[in-house]
Write a protein that holds these residues in place. Structure first.
Motif, PDB file in Angstrom:
ATOM      1  N   TRP A  18       0.839  -1.213   0.000  1.00 21.57           N
ATOM      2  CA  TRP A  18       0.000   0.000   0.000  1.00 21.57           C
ATOM      3  C   TRP A  18       0.868   1.255   0.000  1.00 21.57           C
ATOM      4  O   TRP A  18       0.607   2.211  -0.753  1.00 21.57           O
ATOM      5  CB  TRP A  18      -0.913  -0.012   1.231  1.00 21.57           C
ATOM      6  N   GLN A  39     -10.847   6.368   3.027  1.00 23.03           N
ATOM      7  CA  GLN A  39     -11.060   4.985   2.604  1.00 23.03           C
ATOM      8  C   GLN A  39      -9.941   4.088   3.136  1.00 23.03           C
ATOM      9  O   GLN A  39     -10.189   2.983   3.630  1.00 23.03           O
ATOM     10  CB  GLN A  39     -11.110   4.912   1.074  1.00 23.03           C
ATOM     11  N   ASP A  40      -8.699   4.585   3.051  1.00 23.04           N
ATOM     12  CA  ASP A  40      -7.558   3.791   3.508  1.00 23.04           C
ATOM     13  C   ASP A  40      -7.594   3.586   5.022  1.00 23.04           C
ATOM     14  O   ASP A  40      -7.172   2.533   5.515  1.00 23.04           O
ATOM     15  CB  ASP A  40      -6.246   4.468   3.095  1.00 23.04           C
ATOM     16  N   GLN A  72     -10.267   3.256   6.876  1.00 20.06           N
ATOM     17  CA  GLN A  72     -11.240   2.198   7.152  1.00 20.06           C
ATOM     18  C   GLN A  72     -10.700   0.827   6.761  1.00 20.06           C
ATOM     19  O   GLN A  72     -10.897  -0.159   7.479  1.00 20.06           O
ATOM     20  CB  GLN A  72     -12.546   2.505   6.405  1.00 20.06           C
ATOM     21  N   GLN A  73      -9.970   0.762   5.625  1.00 20.40           N
ATOM     22  CA  GLN A  73      -9.414  -0.516   5.183  1.00 20.40           C
ATOM     23  C   GLN A  73      -8.257  -0.965   6.076  1.00 20.40           C
ATOM     24  O   GLN A  73      -8.062  -2.161   6.309  1.00 20.40           O
ATOM     25  CB  GLN A  73      -8.943  -0.413   3.734  1.00 20.40           C
ATOM     26  N   SER A 131     -10.156  -6.817   3.675  1.00 20.27           N
ATOM     27  CA  SER A 131      -9.589  -5.482   3.434  1.00 20.27           C
ATOM     28  C   SER A 131      -8.942  -5.441   2.055  1.00 20.27           C
ATOM     29  O   SER A 131      -8.250  -6.381   1.657  1.00 20.27           O
ATOM     30  CB  SER A 131      -8.542  -5.152   4.506  1.00 20.27           C
ATOM     31  N   ASP A 132      -9.165  -4.332   1.348  1.00 18.25           N
ATOM     32  CA  ASP A 132      -8.508  -4.153   0.052  1.00 18.25           C
ATOM     33  C   ASP A 132      -7.594  -2.927   0.095  1.00 18.25           C
ATOM     34  O   ASP A 132      -7.497  -2.159  -0.855  1.00 18.25           O
ATOM     35  CB  ASP A 132      -9.533  -4.041  -1.080  1.00 18.25           C
ATOM     36  N   LEU A 133      -6.922  -2.759   1.250  1.00 21.12           N
ATOM     37  CA  LEU A 133      -6.044  -1.605   1.439  1.00 21.12           C
ATOM     38  C   LEU A 133      -5.020  -1.476   0.319  1.00 21.12           C
ATOM     39  O   LEU A 133      -4.760  -0.374  -0.173  1.00 21.12           O
ATOM     40  CB  LEU A 133      -5.325  -1.720   2.798  1.00 21.12           C
TER      41      LEU A 133
END
Length: 522
Positions: A336, A356-357, A359-360, A370-372
Motif C-alpha cells: 500500500w 477509505q484507507d 477504514q481498510q 480489506s482491500d487496502l
C-alpha cells in the motif's frame, strides 16, 4: 472597567491569559483601528473573564509582555474572550513594563495623527515605527495615562494652542472610556472549557485545534502542551515535526477516536474521551514511526512522500496495540505504501482516499476483509527520466526511500551507508550525479539534457563527490575498490555506467529502477 483600572489589574497579576488561549494575532494597524473605535464611541466588543482562586499551570504572556506573578491568595481573572482587545489596550497605554519588540508584523506603538482626516470612516490613529514618526504630526498614546509624561510630550512637540486643546480632548475621551466586562465565576474546569468553546463559536472562529484544546483542557491536560511533548519525544527519531503540525496531529487523533481523519469529526467529541484515550493516540504514533523507520527506512518526516501516509498507519496501529504485526500484514502495508507513493495517489485533495484507507487499514488489523493494497500499480521509465532530482518532491523522496531499501553501499570503499545519519536531515547533500555535471559540461554535445534527472543520482556523500569531481565514470571506477559489483547492486546501477555513454546509462538505469519499483509494489 476604566482603561487605567484594566492596566493596573494586569500589572498586579490579577488578569492573566490561560494556556489554552491562542496567541496574540492582531496586526498593529488593527490595534490602531480599535483605538479609533474607542475614540469615536463605536462599539468595540466586551471582555469575558473567568474568576478563580486557583492559578493555572499553563499560562501565556500578554502579547510581548511577561506578566508578573499574582498576589498570594488573590482571585485571578483569566481572559476567556477579548484577549486581542485587552492586549492591544495594555500594550498601547501601559508604561511600567518594557518590551524590545518593534516588529511591524507583531507590534508597533500607536500615535494620534493631527493631520488625519476627521470623518466616520478613516482612522485618526496609526501604528508607526520610530523612523516614521513625525513629532510635529504624531502624538504617542503611551503617555496618555502618565500625567508627567503627557505634559512633557506636549512641551517636546511644541504644540500650538489648537493642537494642545485637541490632544487634551482626545486624551479625555480615553480617560472616560468604560470597557464592557463580564465576569464568569466558576471552579468547574469542564464548564469553563464549554463556555470558552461556545464564546468562540459565536465570535471569530477558532480553528479546530484551538477549539479542541479548549474543550479537552483541564489542569492536568493541555492539548497544546501534549503535542509539544510529542515533538520532544519523536525528535530523536527525526519525527519531531509531528508534534508541531497541528493539522496532521488532529487528523491522526480523529482517525484513532472516530475512524475518520477529518478534524471536524472531533467537533462533538467529549473532552474526557480525548484525555482518556490520548495515550492510545500516542502509542499509535509511536508504532507508526517505528514501522516507517524499520520497514521502509523513513528516518525523517520530510522524507515521507506524503505526510498523509501517517494517518492510515496510525489507524492500523490504534487497534490491538498489544499485538505484533504479522508478516502478511507487513507485506500488505508495504505494498500500500509503495503503490501510493509511486502513483502519487495522495496528490491534490486526497481526503476521500485517506478516509477509505483508514477504514481498510482498521479492517486489516481487525482481521476483516480489506482491500487496502488493491491499488493499480503502474509506473514507467518517465518517472525516473522526466522528474528532476529535488528532495522536496514526491518522486525524489520515493526514489531515495527506494534506494534506501537496498542497504546501499558507499561509492568509494563500498562500506555500508549509515542511513541513520544520511536520512536524519533532509537538507544534507548525500546524493549526487552518477555522471558528474562537470564531466557532461566538458563534452562537445549535451547527450540528453537531463543530467539532473532522478535516474542520474545515487547515494554519494560530499567528500566522495569532491573526489570524483569531473571524472568520467570509467575513470572514477578505479577509486571504487574491488567490490564494484556489490556497490552497483546496492545502488541499482547498471554495469554500463562505466561505458561513459550517458544516454545508454540513463535508459538502462531507468529500466532497472522500474523493475525494482514493480517488485516493491508487487
Amino acid at each position: 472597567m476604566q482603561i487605567t483600572r484594566l492596566i493596573d489589574r494586569v500589572l498586579r497579576g490579577e488578569i492573566r491569559v490561560p494556556g489554552f488561549q491562542r496567541a496574540f494575532v492582531w496586526e498593529p494597524n488593527r490595534a490602531a483601528l480599535l483605538m479609533d473605535s474607542i475614540y469615536k464611541g463605536y462599539p468595540f466588543g466586551s471582555i469575558l473573564l473567568w474568576r478563580t482562586r486557583t492559578q493555572l499551570k499553563t499560562e501565556k504572556d500578554l502579547g510581548s509582555f511577561q506578566l508578573p506573578e499574582p498576589e498570594v491568595d488573590y482571585p485571578i481573572d483569566y481572559v476567556l474572550d477579548g484577549q486581542q482587545r485587552i492586549t492591544s489596550i495594555f500594550s498601547t497605554f501601559q508604561t511600567t513594563l518594557t518590551s524590545d519588540v518593534e516588529d511591524p508584523e507583531v507590534w508597533l506603538p500607536i500615535y494620534y495623527d493631527f493631520e488625519a482626516k476627521s470623518d466616520a470612516q478613516d482612522s485618526q490613529f496609526q501604528a508607526l515605527a520610530k523612523e516614521n514618526v513625525d513629532p510635529s504630526r504624531h502624538f504617542p498614546l503611551s503617555v496618555f495615562f502618565d500625567p508627567v509624561e503627557f505634559a512633557n510630550k506636549q512641551r517636546e512637540h511644541d504644540l500650538s494652542n489648537d493642537r494642545l486643546r485637541e490632544i487634551v480632548l482626545v486624551q479625555s475621551k480615553f480617560a472616560g472610556t468604560l470597557i464592557p466586562v463580564e465576569t464568569f465565576i466558576e471552579e468547574d474546569r469542564t464548564s469553563v472549557a464549554i463556555v470558552f468553546e461556545r464564546v468562540n463559536r459565536l465570535g471569530v472562529q477558532l480553528d479546530t485545534f484551538q477549539l479542541l484544546t479548549a474543550w479537552t483542557w483541564s489542569e492536568e491536560f493541555d492539548l497544546q502542551q501534549k503535542f509539544a511533548d510529542l515533538s520532544e519525544r519523536f525528535e530523536a527519531f527525526g519525527f519531531d515535526e509531528i508534534g508541531t503540525d497541528n493539522d496532521l496531529m488532529l487528523k491522526c487523533a480523529s482517525t484513532v477516536l472516530r475512524m475518520d481523519p477529518s478534524p471536524t469529526a472531533l467537533i462533538d467529541i467529549n473532552g474526557a474521551e480525548v484525555r482518556d484515550k490520548f495515550e492510545v493516540i500516542v502509542k499509535s504514533l509511536e508504532r507508526t514511526v517505528d514501522f516507517l523507520r524499520t520497514e521502509l527506512q523513513v528516518r525523517h518526516l520530510k522524507f515521507l512522500p506524503f505526510p498523509g501516509l501517517l494517518i492510515p498507519l496510525c489507524a492500523y496501529f490504534s487497534r490491538k496495540q498489544s499485538t505484533g504485526v504479522s508478516r502478511g500484514h507487513k507485506e500488505v502495508l508495504s505494498r500500500w505504501f509503495w503503490r501510493t507513493a509511486f502513483t502519487h495517489r495522495y496528490s491534490g485533495n486526497p481526503s476521500i482516499r485517506i478516509k477509505q484507507d483508514v477504514q481498510q487499514a482498521i479492517a486489516l488489523r481487525e482481521g476483516k476483509p480489506s482491500d487496502l493494497d488493491d491499488i493499480p500499480a503502474e509506473i514507467s521509465t518517465d518517472f525516473y527520466t522526466e522528474n528532476a532530482f529535488n528532495n522536496r518532491t514526491v518522486a525524489t523522496k520515493t526514489f531515495i526511500l527506494q534506494l534506501a531499501s537496498h542497504a546501499p553501499r558507499s561509492f568509494i570503499g563500498g562500506g555500508a551507508i549509515q542511513l541513520e545519519d544520511v536520512l536524519a536531515e533532509p537538507n544534507r547533500r548525500e546524493y549526487h550525479h552518477c555522471f558528474p555535471k562537470a564531466y557532461i559540461a566538458k563534452l562537445d554535445t549535451d547527450p540528453a539534457n537531463n543530467v539532473g534527472a532522478i535516474a542520474n543520482f545515487a547515494f554519494l556523500n560530499r567528500s566522495e563527490n569532491r573526489e570524483i569531481s569531473d571524472k568520467a565514470p570509467s575513470e572514477y571506477k578505479k577509486l571504487m575498490g574491488d567490490n564494484v559489483n556489490e556497490i552497483l547492486i546496492s545502488q541499482l546501477l547498471p554495469e554500463n555506467l562505466f561505458s561513459d555513454d550517458f544516454d545508454t546509462f540513463v535508459e538502462s538505469r531507468a529500466n532497472m529502477l522500474v523493475d525494482d519499483a514493480l517488485k516493491l509494489m508487487e
